[in-house]
Design a protein around this motif. Sequence first.
Motif, PDB file in Angstrom:
ATOM      1  N   VAL A  51      67.445 -53.532   1.899  1.00 36.47           N
ATOM      2  CA  VAL A  51      67.679 -53.826   3.322  1.00 36.47           C
ATOM      3  C   VAL A  51      67.365 -52.976   4.475  1.00 36.47           C
ATOM      4  O   VAL A  51      67.039 -53.499   5.539  1.00 36.47           O
ATOM      5  CB  VAL A  51      69.245 -54.240   3.168  1.00 36.47           C
ATOM      6  N   ALA A  52      67.604 -51.595   4.063  1.00 37.03           N
ATOM      7  CA  ALA A  52      67.082 -50.821   5.071  1.00 37.03           C
ATOM      8  C   ALA A  52      65.732 -51.048   5.394  1.00 37.03           C
ATOM      9  O   ALA A  52      65.267 -50.661   6.699  1.00 37.03           O
ATOM     10  CB  ALA A  52      67.509 -49.410   4.675  1.00 37.03           C
ATOM     11  N   ASN A  53      64.591 -51.370   4.741  1.00 38.19           N
ATOM     12  CA  ASN A  53      63.460 -51.277   4.706  1.00 38.19           C
ATOM     13  C   ASN A  53      63.144 -52.475   5.593  1.00 38.19           C
ATOM     14  O   ASN A  53      62.263 -52.383   6.588  1.00 38.19           O
ATOM     15  CB  ASN A  53      62.639 -51.104   3.620  1.00 38.19           C
ATOM     16  N   ILE A  54      63.725 -53.719   5.292  1.00 43.43           N
ATOM     17  CA  ILE A  54      63.631 -54.987   5.998  1.00 43.43           C
ATOM     18  C   ILE A  54      63.945 -54.551   7.339  1.00 43.43           C
ATOM     19  O   ILE A  54      63.383 -55.002   8.504  1.00 43.43           O
ATOM     20  CB  ILE A  54      64.401 -56.067   5.485  1.00 43.43           C
ATOM     21  N   VAL A  55      65.011 -53.850   7.724  1.00 40.65           N
ATOM     22  CA  VAL A  55      65.552 -53.581   9.093  1.00 40.65           C
ATOM     23  C   VAL A  55      64.758 -52.722   9.819  1.00 40.65           C
ATOM     24  O   VAL A  55      64.436 -53.032  10.931  1.00 40.65           O
ATOM     25  CB  VAL A  55      67.020 -52.973   9.045  1.00 40.65           C
ATOM     26  N   ARG A  56      64.090 -51.729   9.022  1.00 41.86           N
ATOM     27  CA  ARG A  56      63.172 -50.870   9.741  1.00 41.86           C
ATOM     28  C   ARG A  56      62.055 -51.555  10.200  1.00 41.86           C
ATOM     29  O   ARG A  56      61.563 -51.415  11.428  1.00 41.86           O
ATOM     30  CB  ARG A  56      62.908 -49.880   8.827  1.00 41.86           C
ATOM     31  N   VAL A  57      61.260 -52.403   9.342  1.00 39.31           N
ATOM     32  CA  VAL A  57      60.202 -53.081   9.758  1.00 39.31           C
ATOM     33  C   VAL A  57      60.398 -54.231  10.797  1.00 39.31           C
ATOM     34  O   VAL A  57      59.732 -54.106  11.768  1.00 39.31           O
ATOM     35  CB  VAL A  57      59.492 -53.534   8.620  1.00 39.31           C
ATOM     36  N   LEU A  58      61.412 -54.834  10.732  1.00 38.76           N
ATOM     37  CA  LEU A  58      61.918 -55.885  11.671  1.00 38.76           C
ATOM     38  C   LEU A  58      62.046 -55.222  13.112  1.00 38.76           C
ATOM     39  O   LEU A  58      61.660 -55.784  14.167  1.00 38.76           O
ATOM     40  CB  LEU A  58      63.058 -56.406  10.997  1.00 38.76           C
ATOM     41  N   VAL A  59      62.911 -54.082  13.151  1.00 40.92           N
ATOM     42  CA  VAL A  59      63.044 -53.388  14.385  1.00 40.92           C
ATOM     43  C   VAL A  59      61.926 -52.907  14.783  1.00 40.92           C
ATOM     44  O   VAL A  59      61.617 -52.983  16.299  1.00 40.92           O
ATOM     45  CB  VAL A  59      64.130 -52.289  14.257  1.00 40.92           C
ATOM     46  N   ILE A  60      60.840 -52.270  14.239  1.00 40.49           N
ATOM     47  CA  ILE A  60      59.888 -51.806  14.751  1.00 40.49           C
ATOM     48  C   ILE A  60      59.081 -52.940  15.391  1.00 40.49           C
ATOM     49  O   ILE A  60      58.360 -52.706  16.590  1.00 40.49           O
ATOM     50  CB  ILE A  60      58.779 -50.950  13.637  1.00 40.49           C
ATOM     51  N   CYS A  61      58.831 -53.707  14.682  1.00 40.57           N
ATOM     52  CA  CYS A  61      58.084 -55.081  15.341  1.00 40.57           C
ATOM     53  C   CYS A  61      58.728 -55.709  16.533  1.00 40.57           C
ATOM     54  O   CYS A  61      58.024 -56.204  17.367  1.00 40.57           O
ATOM     55  CB  CYS A  61      57.893 -56.364  14.275  1.00 40.57           C
ATOM     56  N   MET A  62      60.020 -55.862  16.317  1.00 37.87           N
ATOM     57  CA  MET A  62      60.554 -56.561  17.694  1.00 37.87           C
ATOM     58  C   MET A  62      60.579 -55.572  18.731  1.00 37.87           C
ATOM     59  O   MET A  62      60.534 -56.122  20.150  1.00 37.87           O
ATOM     60  CB  MET A  62      62.212 -56.813  17.114  1.00 37.87           C
ATOM     61  N   LEU A  63      60.769 -54.212  18.485  1.00 38.27           N
ATOM     62  CA  LEU A  63      60.671 -53.521  19.708  1.00 38.27           C
ATOM     63  C   LEU A  63      59.135 -53.644  20.373  1.00 38.27           C
ATOM     64  O   LEU A  63      59.157 -53.628  21.725  1.00 38.27           O
ATOM     65  CB  LEU A  63      60.909 -52.003  19.159  1.00 38.27           C
ATOM     66  N   ARG A  64      58.246 -53.620  19.612  1.00 35.76           N
ATOM     67  CA  ARG A  64      56.951 -53.693  20.100  1.00 35.76           C
ATOM     68  C   ARG A  64      56.916 -55.049  20.803  1.00 35.76           C
ATOM     69  O   ARG A  64      56.320 -55.041  21.951  1.00 35.76           O
ATOM     70  CB  ARG A  64      55.980 -53.544  18.919  1.00 35.76           C
ATOM     71  N   VAL A  65      57.307 -55.936  20.542  1.00 36.79           N
ATOM     72  CA  VAL A  65      57.268 -57.394  21.061  1.00 36.79           C
ATOM     73  C   VAL A  65      57.784 -57.575  22.290  1.00 36.79           C
ATOM     74  O   VAL A  65      57.454 -57.942  23.305  1.00 36.79           O
ATOM     75  CB  VAL A  65      57.460 -58.398  20.062  1.00 36.79           C
ATOM     76  N   LEU A  66      59.335 -56.917  22.192  1.00 42.44           N
ATOM     77  CA  LEU A  66      60.217 -57.220  23.288  1.00 42.44           C
ATOM     78  C   LEU A  66      59.847 -56.048  24.407  1.00 42.44           C
ATOM     79  O   LEU A  66      59.927 -56.293  25.654  1.00 42.44           O
ATOM     80  CB  LEU A  66      61.643 -57.113  22.836  1.00 42.44           C
ATOM     81  N   LEU A  67      59.538 -54.708  24.183  1.00 42.49           N
ATOM     82  CA  LEU A  67      59.341 -53.642  24.961  1.00 42.49           C
ATOM     83  C   LEU A  67      57.965 -53.729  25.628  1.00 42.49           C
ATOM     84  O   LEU A  67      57.999 -53.034  26.857  1.00 42.49           O
ATOM     85  CB  LEU A  67      59.963 -52.275  24.519  1.00 42.49           C
ATOM     86  N   TYR A  68      56.954 -53.941  24.852  1.00 41.75           N
ATOM     87  CA  TYR A  68      55.703 -53.780  25.287  1.00 41.75           C
ATOM     88  C   TYR A  68      54.740 -55.153  25.290  1.00 41.75           C
ATOM     89  O   TYR A  68      53.820 -55.191  24.820  1.00 41.75           O
ATOM     90  CB  TYR A  68      54.771 -52.790  24.619  1.00 41.75           C
ATOM     91  N   PRO A  69      55.563 -56.129  25.976  1.00 37.82           N
ATOM     92  CA  PRO A  69      54.550 -57.446  25.708  1.00 37.82           C
ATOM     93  C   PRO A  69      53.303 -57.502  26.351  1.00 37.82           C
ATOM     94  O   PRO A  69      52.597 -58.228  26.320  1.00 37.82           O
ATOM     95  CB  PRO A  69      55.588 -58.438  26.132  1.00 37.82           C
ATOM     96  N   CYS A  70      53.241 -56.989  27.391  1.00 38.17           N
ATOM     97  CA  CYS A  70      51.919 -56.620  28.304  1.00 38.17           C
ATOM     98  C   CYS A  70      50.903 -56.366  27.679  1.00 38.17           C
ATOM     99  O   CYS A  70      49.921 -56.612  28.171  1.00 38.17           O
ATOM    100  CB  CYS A  70      52.457 -56.028  29.688  1.00 38.17           C
ATOM    101  N   LEU A  71      51.149 -55.419  26.734  1.00 38.16           N
ATOM    102  CA  LEU A  71      49.935 -54.969  25.880  1.00 38.16           C
ATOM    103  C   LEU A  71      49.669 -55.792  24.734  1.00 38.16           C
ATOM    104  O   LEU A  71      48.661 -55.315  24.258  1.00 38.16           O
ATOM    105  CB  LEU A  71      50.508 -53.575  25.271  1.00 38.16           C
ATOM    106  N   LEU A  72      50.114 -56.904  24.643  1.00 40.27           N
ATOM    107  CA  LEU A  72      49.740 -57.854  23.593  1.00 40.27           C
ATOM    108  C   LEU A  72      48.758 -58.758  23.961  1.00 40.27           C
ATOM    109  O   LEU A  72      47.948 -59.372  23.186  1.00 40.27           O
ATOM    110  CB  LEU A  72      50.973 -58.582  23.176  1.00 40.27           C
ATOM    111  N   TYR A  73      48.303 -58.957  25.192  1.00 40.60           N
ATOM    112  CA  TYR A  73      47.375 -60.012  25.803  1.00 40.60           C
ATOM    113  C   TYR A  73      46.089 -59.157  26.355  1.00 40.60           C
ATOM    114  O   TYR A  73      45.869 -58.399  26.445  1.00 40.60           O
ATOM    115  CB  TYR A  73      48.060 -60.657  26.861  1.00 40.60           C
TER     116      TYR A  73
END
Length: 135
Positions: free
Chosen positions: A113-135
């Motif tokens: 569970v800790a690993n799933i939460v870790r990877v999920l949080v890293i990906c969500m932070l990247r998508v939510l906080l830096y969306p301008c860098l995705l395009y």
Amino acid sequence: MGRESDRVGISRIVANAVVAAIGVISLLVSPWSAYLSAATATVISGIATSLGYEVSFVDGQLQWQHLTVAWTEDCSGVQTLFVLFGMTAWVFFQATPSLFLLRLLLTIPMALVANIVRVLVICMLRVLLYPCLLY
């Protein structure tokens, strides 16, 4: 006085057994890291999809909307499992043997569970906080 020395002797035996068990478990779990990695990717894909994100797992890469995450066996969480085993052994060393073993066994689902939460949080932070860098 005899009982105290018996406890110290038993404590040393238990300590050696725990260290040996962690070593054996590390040898047994290492080949499973690829399976744990795939299971983690599947769970993360399912969670993200249920939250409304477009997520797919293709060719060893997790595609989260426009974000591509290179997926390796390091994403399996095996390292998290070993850290939790060590922490549990250190903190609960003085517990009764049955309670100690139960706590060691409970670290396995906690690590997953800790690993799933870790990877999920890293990906969500990247998508939510830096969306301008995705395009």
